[in-house]
Design a protein around this motif. Structure first.
Motif, short mmCIF file in Angstrom:
data_model
loop_
_atom_site.label_atom_id
_atom_site.label_comp_id
_atom_site.label_asym_id
_atom_site.label_seq_id
_atom_site.Cartn_x
_atom_site.Cartn_y
_atom_site.Cartn_z
N ARG A 79 66.67 38.08 49.98
CA ARG A 79 67.26 36.79 49.59
C ARG A 79 66.19 35.73 49.45
NH1 ARG A 79 71.41 38.34 53.29
NH2 ARG A 79 70.38 37.15 54.91
N SER A 80 65.24 35.72 50.36
CA SER A 80 64.15 34.74 50.33
C SER A 80 63.29 34.92 49.08
CB SER A 80 63.31 34.88 51.59
OG SER A 80 62.23 34.00 51.57
N VAL A 81 62.94 36.15 48.76
CA VAL A 81 62.13 36.42 47.58
C VAL A 81 62.89 36.04 46.31
CG1 VAL A 81 61.12 38.31 46.21
CG2 VAL A 81 60.71 38.19 48.66
N ALA A 82 64.17 36.38 46.26
CA ALA A 82 64.99 36.04 45.09
C ALA A 82 65.09 34.53 44.92
CB ALA A 82 66.38 36.67 45.21
N LEU A 83 65.29 33.82 46.02
CA LEU A 83 65.38 32.36 45.95
C LEU A 83 64.06 31.76 45.49
CD1 LEU A 83 66.79 29.68 46.45
CD2 LEU A 83 66.08 29.83 48.85
N ASP A 89 61.12 29.87 38.57
CA ASP A 89 61.62 29.84 37.19
C ASP A 89 62.13 28.45 36.83
OD1 ASP A 89 60.98 32.50 36.90
OD2 ASP A 89 63.04 33.22 37.20
N GLU A 90 62.87 27.83 37.74
CA GLU A 90 63.40 26.49 37.48
C GLU A 90 62.26 25.47 37.34
OE1 GLU A 90 66.44 25.30 40.26
OE2 GLU A 90 67.53 27.18 39.96
N VAL A 95 59.34 21.41 34.82
CA VAL A 95 58.07 20.68 34.82
C VAL A 95 57.14 21.31 33.79
CG1 VAL A 95 56.16 19.86 36.25
CG2 VAL A 95 58.39 20.27 37.30
N PRO A 96 57.41 21.01 32.51
CA PRO A 96 56.52 21.58 31.50
C PRO A 96 55.13 20.97 31.61
CG PRO A 96 58.05 20.02 30.51
CD PRO A 96 58.42 20.15 31.95
#
Length: 160
Positions: A79-83, A89-90, A95-96
């Motif tokens: 769960r931690s790695v997925a989060l 990704d977000e 923040v381009p």
């Protein structure tokens, strides 16, 4: 009650090393293995009433508890790695990064680069950035102005 706890203490002493090896072979960090042994022992102590009377069955029961503790740990890690991946990704989308600007900033001397990053990246004023870098405010303003001039010049060169 104390006889049960004494027996549990004896079983823990006999099996703690084996449990540590069990976890060490299954997790990436030795610290995690030690924490998982502690968590297993805590669970065993809380459930001392469920401890089988036979020593072999008690050992098997303790390793059963250890398997469940390990399973919970692995699910938590997943769960931690997925989060963390979702957040990365977000951030990539939210923040381009202007192409070339960061590369040019990296070429600045450390003192100038840090001022630019503190002012434009972290939102500090030049005075606050001077305090954070333990620099005289007038020196920080001069370095900042020099950094901006260098950035302008470098970016103009990259456009041509």
């Amino acid at each position: 009650m104390t006889a049960r706890h004494d027996r549990m203490r004896s079983l823990v002493e006999e099996n703690a090393s084996d449990l540590l090896h069990y976890f060490t072979r299954r997790v990436a960090l030795p610290e995690d293995a030690a924490d998982l042994v502690g968590e297993t022992m805590l669970t065993v102590w809380r459930r001392v009433a469920d401890l089988p009377r036979d020593d072999v069955k008690a050992r098997m029961w303790m390793f059963g508890v250890a398997r469940k503790v390990l399973s919970n740990h692995q699910r938590g890690r997943q769960r931690s790695v997925a989060l963390a991946e979702r957040l990365r990704d977000e951030l990539r989308v939210a923040v381009p990064q202007p192409s070339g600007v960061l590369d040019v900033i990296e070429t600045l001397p450390e003192t100038q680069r840090e001022l630019i990053l503190l002012v434009h990246g972290d939102g500090f004023s030049i005075t606050d950035a001077a305090k954070l870098t333990h620099t005289n405010p007038s020196t920080a303003r001069t370095r900042y102005a020099t950094a901006l001039a260098s950035l302008r010049e470098a970016l103009i060169k990259t456009d041509h």
